[in-house]
Design a protein around this motif. Sequence first.
Motif, PDB file in Angstrom:
ATOM      1  N   ALA A 171       2.983  13.280   5.519  1.00  0.00           N
ATOM      2  CA  ALA A 171       1.527  13.369   5.329  1.00  0.00           C
ATOM      3  C   ALA A 171       1.171  14.536   4.416  1.00  0.00           C
ATOM      4  O   ALA A 171       0.197  14.461   3.656  1.00  0.00           O
ATOM      5  N   ASP A 172       1.961  15.633   4.476  1.00  0.00           N
ATOM      6  CA  ASP A 172       1.709  16.783   3.611  1.00  0.00           C
ATOM      7  C   ASP A 172       1.882  16.395   2.143  1.00  0.00           C
ATOM      8  O   ASP A 172       1.095  16.804   1.275  1.00  0.00           O
ATOM      9  N   VAL A 173       2.936  15.630   1.856  1.00  0.00           N
ATOM     10  CA  VAL A 173       3.196  15.221   0.477  1.00  0.00           C
ATOM     11  C   VAL A 173       2.033  14.399  -0.052  1.00  0.00           C
ATOM     12  O   VAL A 173       1.529  14.631  -1.165  1.00  0.00           O
ATOM     13  N   ARG A 174       1.568  13.445   0.732  1.00  0.00           N
ATOM     14  CA  ARG A 174       0.480  12.577   0.275  1.00  0.00           C
ATOM     15  C   ARG A 174      -0.823  13.356   0.120  1.00  0.00           C
ATOM     16  O   ARG A 174      -1.601  13.098  -0.810  1.00  0.00           O
ATOM     17  N   ALA A 175      -1.047  14.326   0.994  1.00  0.00           N
ATOM     18  CA  ALA A 175      -2.253  15.154   0.879  1.00  0.00           C
ATOM     19  C   ALA A 175      -2.208  16.002  -0.387  1.00  0.00           C
ATOM     20  O   ALA A 175      -3.229  16.182  -1.066  1.00  0.00           O
ATOM     21  N   ARG A 211       4.845   3.874  -6.293  1.00  0.00           N
ATOM     22  CA  ARG A 211       6.073   4.400  -6.905  1.00  0.00           C
ATOM     23  C   ARG A 211       6.666   5.576  -6.144  1.00  0.00           C
ATOM     24  O   ARG A 211       7.575   6.234  -6.640  1.00  0.00           O
ATOM     25  N   LEU A 212       6.171   5.844  -4.940  1.00  0.00           N
ATOM     26  CA  LEU A 212       6.666   6.990  -4.168  1.00  0.00           C
ATOM     27  C   LEU A 212       7.201   6.543  -2.823  1.00  0.00           C
ATOM     28  O   LEU A 212       6.549   5.797  -2.092  1.00  0.00           O
ATOM     29  N   GLU A 213       8.400   7.035  -2.508  1.00  0.00           N
ATOM     30  CA  GLU A 213       9.016   6.810  -1.202  1.00  0.00           C
ATOM     31  C   GLU A 213       9.340   8.172  -0.608  1.00  0.00           C
ATOM     32  O   GLU A 213       9.873   9.046  -1.292  1.00  0.00           O
ATOM     33  N   ILE A 214       9.011   8.361   0.658  1.00  0.00           N
ATOM     34  CA  ILE A 214       9.266   9.636   1.338  1.00  0.00           C
ATOM     35  C   ILE A 214      10.245   9.385   2.482  1.00  0.00           C
ATOM     36  O   ILE A 214       9.995   8.536   3.348  1.00  0.00           O
ATOM     37  N   VAL A 215      11.359  10.106   2.466  1.00  0.00           N
ATOM     38  CA  VAL A 215      12.392   9.929   3.486  1.00  0.00           C
ATOM     39  C   VAL A 215      12.708  11.276   4.124  1.00  0.00           C
ATOM     40  O   VAL A 215      12.420  12.337   3.567  1.00  0.00           O
ATOM     41  N   SER A 216      13.336  11.217   5.291  1.00  0.00           N
ATOM     42  CA  SER A 216      13.710  12.441   6.009  1.00  0.00           C
ATOM     43  C   SER A 216      15.184  12.757   5.771  1.00  0.00           C
ATOM     44  O   SER A 216      16.042  11.879   5.895  1.00  0.00           O
ATOM     45  N   GLY A 244      12.837  18.258  -0.947  1.00  0.00           N
ATOM     46  CA  GLY A 244      11.780  19.201  -0.583  1.00  0.00           C
ATOM     47  C   GLY A 244      10.452  18.912  -1.254  1.00  0.00           C
ATOM     48  O   GLY A 244       9.807  19.810  -1.804  1.00  0.00           O
ATOM     49  N   GLY A 245      10.006  17.671  -1.196  1.00  0.00           N
ATOM     50  CA  GLY A 245       8.796  17.272  -1.908  1.00  0.00           C
ATOM     51  C   GLY A 245       7.508  17.837  -1.365  1.00  0.00           C
ATOM     52  O   GLY A 245       6.464  17.717  -2.018  1.00  0.00           O
ATOM     53  N   ASN A 246       7.544  18.450  -0.187  1.00  0.00           N
ATOM     54  CA  ASN A 246       6.328  19.061   0.357  1.00  0.00           C
ATOM     55  C   ASN A 246       6.269  20.563   0.092  1.00  0.00           C
ATOM     56  O   ASN A 246       5.319  21.224   0.497  1.00  0.00           O
ATOM     57  N   GLY A 247       7.258  21.106  -0.611  1.00  0.00           N
ATOM     58  CA  GLY A 247       7.244  22.524  -0.947  1.00  0.00           C
ATOM     59  C   GLY A 247       6.399  22.793  -2.178  1.00  0.00           C
ATOM     60  O   GLY A 247       5.930  21.872  -2.852  1.00  0.00           O
ATOM     61  N   PHE A 248       6.207  24.068  -2.501  1.00  0.00           N
ATOM     62  CA  PHE A 248       5.351  24.461  -3.620  1.00  0.00           C
ATOM     63  C   PHE A 248       5.869  23.883  -4.929  1.00  0.00           C
ATOM     64  O   PHE A 248       5.147  23.202  -5.674  1.00  0.00           O
ATOM     65  N   VAL A 249       7.145  24.127  -5.228  1.00  0.00           N
ATOM     66  CA  VAL A 249       7.715  23.606  -6.463  1.00  0.00           C
ATOM     67  C   VAL A 249       7.932  22.099  -6.355  1.00  0.00           C
ATOM     68  O   VAL A 249       7.596  21.334  -7.268  1.00  0.00           O
ATOM     69  N   GLY A 250       8.487  21.662  -5.243  1.00  0.00           N
ATOM     70  CA  GLY A 250       8.788  20.243  -5.073  1.00  0.00           C
ATOM     71  C   GLY A 250       7.576  19.351  -5.246  1.00  0.00           C
ATOM     72  O   GLY A 250       7.649  18.293  -5.882  1.00  0.00           O
ATOM     73  N   SER A 251       6.431  19.761  -4.706  1.00  0.00           N
ATOM     74  CA  SER A 251       5.227  18.944  -4.820  1.00  0.00           C
ATOM     75  C   SER A 251       4.779  18.824  -6.276  1.00  0.00           C
ATOM     76  O   SER A 251       4.354  17.746  -6.718  1.00  0.00           O
ATOM     77  N   GLY A 283       5.221   8.483 -15.089  1.00  0.00           N
ATOM     78  CA  GLY A 283       5.564   7.080 -14.901  1.00  0.00           C
ATOM     79  C   GLY A 283       6.853   6.794 -14.170  1.00  0.00           C
ATOM     80  O   GLY A 283       7.278   5.637 -14.078  1.00  0.00           O
ATOM     81  N   HIS A 284       7.503   7.821 -13.613  1.00  0.00           N
ATOM     82  CA  HIS A 284       8.760   7.602 -12.906  1.00  0.00           C
ATOM     83  C   HIS A 284       8.520   7.031 -11.509  1.00  0.00           C
ATOM     84  O   HIS A 284       7.458   7.219 -10.917  1.00  0.00           O
ATOM     85  N   ARG A 285       9.549   6.371 -11.010  1.00  0.00           N
ATOM     86  CA  ARG A 285       9.603   6.063  -9.583  1.00  0.00           C
ATOM     87  C   ARG A 285      10.239   7.270  -8.899  1.00  0.00           C
ATOM     88  O   ARG A 285      11.206   7.847  -9.409  1.00  0.00           O
ATOM     89  N   VAL A 286       9.722   7.642  -7.745  1.00  0.00           N
ATOM     90  CA  VAL A 286      10.152   8.876  -7.088  1.00  0.00           C
ATOM     91  C   VAL A 286      10.464   8.612  -5.616  1.00  0.00           C
ATOM     92  O   VAL A 286       9.720   7.929  -4.919  1.00  0.00           O
ATOM     93  N   ARG A 287      11.572   9.172  -5.188  1.00  0.00           N
ATOM     94  CA  ARG A 287      11.880   9.271  -3.754  1.00  0.00           C
ATOM     95  C   ARG A 287      11.983  10.757  -3.462  1.00  0.00           C
ATOM     96  O   ARG A 287      12.618  11.498  -4.218  1.00  0.00           O
ATOM     97  N   THR A 288      11.375  11.200  -2.394  1.00  0.00           N
ATOM     98  CA  THR A 288      11.449  12.626  -2.073  1.00  0.00           C
ATOM     99  C   THR A 288      11.799  12.817  -0.613  1.00  0.00           C
ATOM    100  O   THR A 288      11.456  11.982   0.239  1.00  0.00           O
ATOM    101  N   THR A 289      12.507  13.910  -0.348  1.00  0.00           N
ATOM    102  CA  THR A 289      12.905  14.205   1.025  1.00  0.00           C
ATOM    103  C   THR A 289      11.996  15.261   1.637  1.00  0.00           C
ATOM    104  O   THR A 289      11.491  16.147   0.947  1.00  0.00           O
ATOM    105  N   VAL A 290      11.803  15.118   2.949  1.00  0.00           N
ATOM    106  CA  VAL A 290      11.145  16.136   3.765  1.00  0.00           C
ATOM    107  C   VAL A 290      12.030  16.370   4.981  1.00  0.00           C
ATOM    108  O   VAL A 290      12.860  15.525   5.330  1.00  0.00           O
ATOM    109  N   ARG A 291      11.851  17.516   5.613  1.00  0.00           N
ATOM    110  CA  ARG A 291      12.705  17.853   6.751  1.00  0.00           C
ATOM    111  C   ARG A 291      12.463  16.947   7.948  1.00  0.00           C
ATOM    112  O   ARG A 291      13.374  16.670   8.721  1.00  0.00           O
ATOM    113  N   SER A 292      11.230  16.493   8.125  1.00  0.00           N
ATOM    114  CA  SER A 292      10.895  15.609   9.244  1.00  0.00           C
ATOM    115  C   SER A 292       9.804  14.648   8.806  1.00  0.00           C
ATOM    116  O   SER A 292       9.043  14.928   7.871  1.00  0.00           O
ATOM    117  N   ALA A 293       9.720  13.511   9.479  1.00  0.00           N
ATOM    118  CA  ALA A 293       8.768  12.466   9.098  1.00  0.00           C
ATOM    119  C   ALA A 293       7.329  12.962   9.108  1.00  0.00           C
ATOM    120  O   ALA A 293       6.488  12.479   8.343  1.00  0.00           O
TER     121      ALA A 293
END
Length: 352
Positions: free
Chosen positions: A45-49, A61-66, A14-21, A31-41
């Motif tokens: 764009a919300d996460v990056r914004a 260092r960021l990967e976004i997956v569905s 839930g990387g695009n949510g209030f807490v998740g972001s 300095g971590h590498r991060v992968r985050t999930t979103v409900r749809s592809a």
Amino acid sequence: MDPHASKDLVLVTGGNGFVGSHVVVRLLRDGHRVRTTVRSAERAADVRAELEVAGVDPDGRLEIVSARLDTDDGWPDAVAGCTHVLHVASPFPSGTPADDDEVIVPARDGTLRVLRAARDGGVRRAVLTSSFAAIGYSPKPGGVYDETDWTDPADDNTAYIKSKTIAERAAWDFIAAEGGGLELAVVNPGGIFGPVLGPRLSSSTGIVKAMLEGRLPVVPPLHFGLVDVRDVADIHLRAMTHPGAAGERFLAGSGTSISFLQMARILAEHLGERAARVPTRELTADQVRQAARTDPSLRESVSQLGRVPQLNTAKARTMLGWTPRDPVATIIDTAESLYALGLVNTPDPQAP
């Protein structure tokens, strides 16, 4: 050699949510590498914004997956190669469901789905975002709550409150019976406020927006624990890395409860004319009970009338070295962020 190759990979659901972001922001800053999930592809764009608003450059260092909480699809790939999973995503009802199971079942099954994938993927530790709702919504003499307390799912609470309790219980039961080598730590925040990073607001930040816009002329006489979203992100990282955090719950709050009217007064004191429309009056307890007869959304308010819960956060402070912000600063920062992003509708001076 890739300078990030030696960094552990952390999955945040839930990387695009209030807490998740905010969790993603903090991980990247550390300095971590991060992968985050979103409900749809489309949500990527919300996460990056939101990262741009926060002033964070992912620097590769960021990967976004569905991946969705209601299906197994995507979760094996989401956890692959991760040392830690921070399970922040959780369904939140937009209204009062016809059946409590509409909220409870997805929350419980989604949590178990993520934990099962984490176990099968060889993840070292999972941190689950639970809630004060799983701790302090059953009456307790004195009203001081800590990690030893549990809300009784049989009590007359809303579906969301029940779901947080049932989902967390299910998580602990899973770890005990089927967890294998997977460790679990749980964070139980109070009401989460703080700077917003985008236009999709949580229920808590939406209350501040409604106050500033004059859409809450009066407020119910309710008190609640409050915590800053940045401190929630901080305690997640501490629970993720502290050797002694495995198998533990951590209550997160400022300690002192606050009422809606007190919040409005803080806004008025610090924001001047920008807070000219905040509420100045409380409903009486009888008025809340009367209104709840026709408005199901007030059901939770009735059950909390007269209660002033206090959150004992000594465990997080002592074990993890966690120190929360002053709630006044949190409330002001929430409002300032809403104004900074142009999310507060101001009155039209030309309107009649």
